[in-house]
Design an enzyme around this catalytic site. Structure first.
Site, PDB file in Angstrom:
ATOM      1  N   HIS A  16       0.879  -1.257   0.064  1.00 42.41           N
ATOM      2  CA  HIS A  16       0.120  -0.076   0.207  1.00 42.41           C
ATOM      3  C   HIS A  16       0.926   1.254   0.193  1.00 42.41           C
ATOM      4  O   HIS A  16       1.482   1.637   0.947  1.00 42.41           O
ATOM      5  CB  HIS A  16      -0.996   0.100   1.207  1.00 42.41           C
ATOM      6  CG  HIS A  16      -1.846   1.310   1.226  1.00 42.41           C
ATOM      7  ND1 HIS A  16      -3.317   1.122   1.679  1.00 42.41           N
ATOM      8  CD2 HIS A  16      -1.621   2.557   1.132  1.00 42.41           C
ATOM      9  CE1 HIS A  16      -3.768   2.202   1.503  1.00 42.41           C
ATOM     10  NE2 HIS A  16      -2.752   2.919   1.306  1.00 42.41           N
ATOM     11  N   HIS A  18       1.326   5.385  -1.688  1.00 40.75           N
ATOM     12  CA  HIS A  18       0.924   6.527  -2.739  1.00 40.75           C
ATOM     13  C   HIS A  18       2.278   7.031  -3.426  1.00 40.75           C
ATOM     14  O   HIS A  18       3.154   7.557  -2.639  1.00 40.75           O
ATOM     15  CB  HIS A  18       0.222   7.658  -1.752  1.00 40.75           C
ATOM     16  CG  HIS A  18      -0.924   7.285  -1.293  1.00 40.75           C
ATOM     17  ND1 HIS A  18      -2.209   7.184  -1.788  1.00 40.75           N
ATOM     18  CD2 HIS A  18      -0.980   6.614   0.123  1.00 40.75           C
ATOM     19  CE1 HIS A  18      -3.018   6.692  -0.665  1.00 40.75           C
ATOM     20  NE2 HIS A  18      -2.300   6.266   0.229  1.00 40.75           N
ATOM     21  N   LYS A 102      -9.700  -0.566  -5.425  1.00 40.16           N
ATOM     22  CA  LYS A 102      -9.596   0.040  -4.025  1.00 40.16           C
ATOM     23  C   LYS A 102     -10.883   0.904  -3.866  1.00 40.16           C
ATOM     24  O   LYS A 102     -11.423   1.656  -4.616  1.00 40.16           O
ATOM     25  CB  LYS A 102      -8.464   1.128  -4.175  1.00 40.16           C
ATOM     26  CG  LYS A 102      -8.470   1.999  -2.988  1.00 40.16           C
ATOM     27  CD  LYS A 102      -7.732   1.170  -1.510  1.00 40.16           C
ATOM     28  CE  LYS A 102      -8.070   1.788  -0.351  1.00 40.16           C
ATOM     29  NZ  LYS A 102      -6.780   2.745   0.138  1.00 40.16           N
ATOM     30  N   HIS A 139     -10.419   1.052   2.468  1.00 42.39           N
ATOM     31  CA  HIS A 139     -10.255   2.084   3.331  1.00 42.39           C
ATOM     32  C   HIS A 139     -11.389   2.157   4.353  1.00 42.39           C
ATOM     33  O   HIS A 139     -12.293   2.383   3.971  1.00 42.39           O
ATOM     34  CB  HIS A 139     -10.185   3.740   2.663  1.00 42.39           C
ATOM     35  CG  HIS A 139      -9.892   4.793   3.730  1.00 42.39           C
ATOM     36  ND1 HIS A 139      -8.662   5.310   3.727  1.00 42.39           N
ATOM     37  CD2 HIS A 139     -10.704   5.271   4.775  1.00 42.39           C
ATOM     38  CE1 HIS A 139      -8.593   6.054   4.752  1.00 42.39           C
ATOM     39  NE2 HIS A 139      -9.724   6.150   5.326  1.00 42.39           N
ATOM     40  N   HIS A 177      -3.972  -0.302   6.112  1.00 42.35           N
ATOM     41  CA  HIS A 177      -3.829   0.339   7.283  1.00 42.35           C
ATOM     42  C   HIS A 177      -4.486   0.302   8.640  1.00 42.35           C
ATOM     43  O   HIS A 177      -4.962   1.388   8.926  1.00 42.35           O
ATOM     44  CB  HIS A 177      -3.415   1.941   7.021  1.00 42.35           C
ATOM     45  CG  HIS A 177      -4.469   2.496   5.965  1.00 42.35           C
ATOM     46  ND1 HIS A 177      -5.869   2.460   6.328  1.00 42.35           N
ATOM     47  CD2 HIS A 177      -4.397   3.130   4.755  1.00 42.35           C
ATOM     48  CE1 HIS A 177      -6.294   2.810   5.324  1.00 42.35           C
ATOM     49  NE2 HIS A 177      -5.778   3.332   4.426  1.00 42.35           N
ATOM     50  N   ASP A 250       1.632   2.764   3.612  1.00 40.30           N
ATOM     51  CA  ASP A 250       0.769   3.709   3.182  1.00 40.30           C
ATOM     52  C   ASP A 250       1.541   5.262   3.176  1.00 40.30           C
ATOM     53  O   ASP A 250       1.044   6.342   3.772  1.00 40.30           O
ATOM     54  CB  ASP A 250      -0.211   3.916   4.453  1.00 40.30           C
ATOM     55  CG  ASP A 250      -1.301   5.044   4.040  1.00 40.30           C
ATOM     56  OD1 ASP A 250      -1.551   5.269   2.743  1.00 40.30           O
ATOM     57  OD2 ASP A 250      -2.232   5.531   4.871  1.00 40.30           O
TER      58      ASP A 250
HETATM   59  C1  NCD Z   1      -3.641   9.023   1.938  1.00 43.05           C
HETATM   60  C2  NCD Z   1      -3.183  10.298   0.944  1.00 43.05           C
HETATM   61  O1  NCD Z   1      -2.758  11.207   1.197  1.00 43.05           O
HETATM   62  O2  NCD Z   1      -3.392   9.957  -0.106  1.00 43.05           O
HETATM   63  N1  NCD Z   1      -3.591   9.714   3.241  1.00 43.05           N
HETATM   64  C3  NCD Z   1      -3.351   9.239   4.461  1.00 43.05           C
HETATM   65  O3  NCD Z   1      -3.518   9.834   5.599  1.00 43.05           O
HETATM   66  N2  NCD Z   1      -3.169   8.015   4.606  1.00 43.05           N
HETATM   67  C4  NCD Z   1      -4.597   8.564   1.617  1.00 43.05           C
HETATM   68  C5  NCD Z   1      -5.338   7.305   2.570  1.00 43.05           C
HETATM   69  O4  NCD Z   1      -4.607   6.316   2.337  1.00 43.05           O
HETATM   70  O5  NCD Z   1      -6.100   7.497   3.493  1.00 43.05           O
HETATM   71 ZN    ZN Z   2      -3.121   5.181   1.687  1.00 45.64          ZN
END
Ligand code: NCD
Ligand code: ZN
Length: 348
Positions: A16, A18, A102, A139, A177, A250
């Site tokens: 996971h 970003h 997702k 989520h 998460h 995450d």
């Molecule tokens: C994530 C994001 O910034 O894209 N933020 C976070 O706090 N984890 C989105 C997510 O996974 O909830």
């Molecule tokens: Zn995330």
């Protein structure tokens, strides 16, 4: 250095992460590729990645952002909306573009406005996913403003997840998460039909870290860190060797200006030292022997993917401060006592 001061494990994966797009992608992708062989790439771009075509193009941009010679496989995900078509999703999966889909409840987190407003309406999509063995990544927070922000995960399990899994038997789902003992107990009770990822930061901080001497926006993420009893439950789960708990950072970078402001973004950026942070936690718990399963084996097995070839070696010793370009990494200012060895000659 004695051999016990080094730890060699199979190359890990991040289930996971970003990676963003554009300049931010070029800044952060090399960190993830240095640490992990593969990663599940979150689709919450603006606009979100809702088609196989968009995912294919995003995958190419990720590969283009990697340093020369990097070996890293981005595993793409489809962002589910109220309009997602089961047939198109299945085609994207069977063509090998999508590894998973997702689900963001609309409004739950960063770039989730286009997410799902009524999860029941997507049952045909979930049924198709169950049929083809496509993982659903969740989520796990309700968005009901009446529900206390610290209770939103536990309430999601009760109101949304349990009914969903009862309605769609055989659905391969991952609760992403996780942040609570409630989630740990629930996932354990499912004994393998439900997976869960655990971040490094939720193993390290509790909610006090948001208010240490003042507001601490760089410790703010969603789901938000909970009280200490929950952090301890997460630690117990991560080191337990139960194969349904696996690594998902995450890592969610935001420009510092978007964190330190009147309405700061949620997201903690751990990519530059993610494996070191996990190693530190497992070491503190006297459970380094279980790091490899959590980081390099269980996730791949849950997804039904082959294990990575090759290894990574960690050595005791402080990790270099990495990360700049206007993004603040989580580990800065913390003592890290493990580091990844890039130079094979240092390995023993
Ligand atoms: C994530 C994001 O910034 O894209 N933020 C976070 O706090 N984890 C989105 C997510 O996974 O909830
Ligand atoms: Zn995330």
């Amino acid at each position: 250095m004695a051999a016990s001061d080094q730890l060699t494990i199979r190359r890990p994966d991040d289930w996971h992460v970003h990676l963003r797009d554009g300049d931010m992608l070029r800044l952060v992708a090399p960190y993830t590729a240095r640490q992990f062989a593969r990663a599940i790439i979150m689709p919450n771009l603006a606009p979100p990645v809702t088609t196989a075509e968009a995912a294919g193009a995003y995958r190419r941009r990720i590969l283009d952002a990697l340093p020369e010679g990097a070996s890293f496989l981005p595993l793409m995900t489809c962002y589910l909306t109220d309009e997602t078509d089961a047939q198109a999703l299945e085609e994207g999966f069977l063509d090998g573009v999508f590894t998973a889909a997702k689900l963001y409840p609309a409004g739950a987190t960063t770039n989730s406005a286009a997410g799902v407003t009524d999860i029941n309406k997507l049952d045909p999509v979930f049924e198709r996913m169950a049929k083809i063995g496509m993982p659903l990544l969740l989520h796990g927070e309700v968005t009901d403003p009446e529900v206390d922000v610290f209770d939103r995960e536990a309430v999601f399990i009760e109101r949304v997840l349990e009914p969903l899994l009862a309605r769609v038997p055989g659905l391969k789902a991952v609760l992403e998460h996780i942040t609570t003992g409630d989630a740990v107990d629930y996932v354990n009770a499912k004994a393998g039909s439900l997976g869960a990822t655990i971040t490094a930061h939720h193993l390290i901080i509790n909610r006090n870290a948001l208010f240490e001497g003042g507001m601490r926006p760089h410790n703010y993420c969603l789901p938000v860190a909970k009280r200490e009893t929950h952090r301890l439950a997460l630690r117990g789960a991560a080191i337990s060797g139960a194969p349904w708990f696996f690594l998902g950072t995450d890592s969610a970078p935001h420009p510092i200006a978007d964190k330190e402001c009147d309405c700061g973004c949620a997201g903690i950026f751990t990519a530059p030292a993610a494996l070191e942070l996990y190693a530190q936690v497992f070491d503190e718990e006297g459970a380094l022997d279980n790091l490899e399963g959590f980081a390099s084996v269980f996730g791949a097995e849950f997804y039904g993917l082959p294990l990575n070839e090759g290894t990574v070696t960690l050595a005791r010793g402080s990790a270099p401060d990495a990360g700049d370009g206007g993004v603040q990494p989580f580990h800065v200012g913390r003592d890290l006592n493990w580091r990844i060895l890039d130079n094979p000659e240092e390995r023993r």
